[in-house]
Write an enzyme that holds these catalytic residues in place. Structure first.
Site, short mmCIF file in Angstrom:
data_model
loop_
_atom_site.label_atom_id
_atom_site.label_comp_id
_atom_site.label_asym_id
_atom_site.label_seq_id
_atom_site.Cartn_x
_atom_site.Cartn_y
_atom_site.Cartn_z
N SER A 39 0.83 -1.21 0.00
CA SER A 39 0.00 0.00 0.00
C SER A 39 0.86 1.25 0.00
O SER A 39 0.50 2.27 -0.61
CB SER A 39 -0.95 0.01 1.20
OG SER A 39 -0.24 -0.08 2.41
N GLU A 40 2.00 1.22 0.68
CA GLU A 40 3.00 2.29 0.61
C GLU A 40 4.40 1.71 0.65
O GLU A 40 4.62 0.66 1.29
CB GLU A 40 2.85 3.30 1.75
CG GLU A 40 1.78 4.36 1.56
CD GLU A 40 0.46 3.96 2.19
OE1 GLU A 40 -0.51 4.72 2.06
OE2 GLU A 40 0.40 2.88 2.81
N THR A 41 5.30 2.40 -0.02
CA THR A 41 6.72 2.08 0.05
C THR A 41 7.46 3.31 0.53
O THR A 41 7.21 4.43 0.07
CB THR A 41 7.26 1.65 -1.33
OG1 THR A 41 6.66 0.39 -1.69
CG2 THR A 41 8.77 1.47 -1.30
#
Length: 301
Positions: free
Chosen positions: A46-48
């Site tokens: 979902s996020e990096t």
């Protein structure tokens, strides 16, 4: 072709395959924006979090979803610092990180727990028909009444603006059938990026709240465990006086409906918030990076 080390780490969890997976690139200096976006899309979390050098803080972190860059991400911050600590790249103690949301403090405890200063939480009540929120969640409007002495819906921004919607019982929160387009419309109306539905009816005896996070505007159908939302909702219930100072920290459980249970701890006075948790690295490898697109300095998603 250029390669970079990439990690996947499960944040707000103490065992693998739980909590919220985040991508981490420990050495991201020299990568162009389109390369950062391509890596985040390839990793699919979902996020990096991309770790870079900084002139104004101990390090800089940039955060990308598979579709766009966001100002701040709690679980990716915890994942990144836990992974850096595990590898000896940061020491226990307090340090600073530069983000698009400002320069923030981060503290790593000796046991690897990471605490992140979210700073002042921007909270504003919104005049929102409960029927509209109920329709977006696919539940009866009665499930949004009589919660915490009629706790009002609000937008809480601890680096990512969430529409905070209280639900009376865990059963109703578990039965949501989200209408993606309705959530997008609702969030656009109140200038939020996602909808965070929460209840005081929890699974764990030590937990204060149970939440579910839906952010289709950012390309996230349902986020397993969400640090920015936990910080915002904890500040909201503290400021409203629904949770008093005897509850410290506020413990937010999330992820059970995604089969990825996790816990976020929040210390807040209703104005500012710190969020804390553990993380476990589940993947450590290298990724081949595509060449930078030198003809396009701006990424449009």
């Amino acid at each position: 072709m250029e390669t970079r080390q990439v990690l996947l780490a499960d944040a707000f969890a103490e065992e693998p395959m739980a909590g919220n997976p985040a991508g981490v690139v420990p050495e991201a200096d020299g990568l162009a924006d389109d390369q950062l976006a391509a890596i985040a899309n390839e990793l699919g979390a979902s996020e990096t979090a991309f770790v870079l050098g900084s002139d104004e803080a101990d390090r800089e972190l940039r955060f990308f979803t598979p579709e766009q860059e966001v100002d701040l991400c709690g679980h990716a911050t915890v994942a990144a610092h836990a992974a850096l600590y595990e590898r000896g790249a940061v020491d226990a103690g307090q340090s600073t990180m530069a983000t698009a949301a400002g320069v923030l403090d981060v503290e790593v405890k000796d046991d690897g727990t990471v605490w992140m200063d979210q700073g002042r939480v921007d909270l504003r009540e919104v005049d929102l028909p409960l029927a509209d929120a109920a329709d977006a969640l696919g539940i009866d409007a009665a499930a949004l009444r009589d919660v915490g002495a009629d706790l009002p819906p609000a937008v809480g921004d601890a680096g990512f603006p969430w529409l905070l919607v209280p639900v009376n019982y865990f059963e109703h929160l578990g039965n949501v059938a989200v209408d993606r387009e309705a959530v997008v419309d609702l969030c656009e109306r109140v200038d939020a990026m996602g909808l965070y539905a929460f209840t005081f009816d929890t699974l764990g005896g030590a937990s204060t709240l149970h939440g579910r996070a839906f952010a289709p505007r950012a390309g996230i159908a349902e986020d397993p465990v969400t640090g920015t939302a936990a910080g915002a909702v904890a500040a909201h219930v503290r400021r409203q006086g629904v949770v008093d100072e005897t509850v410290d920290p506020v413990v937010v459980e999330q992820g059970h409906f995604r089969d990825r249970p996790g816990t976020v701890r929040v210390e807040t006075d209703g104005v500012e918030a710190w969020v804390g948790g553990r993380a476990v690295t589940t993947l450590d490898g290298t990724l081949t990076v595509p060449p930078a697109d030198e003809t396009d300095d701006i990424i449009e998603v």
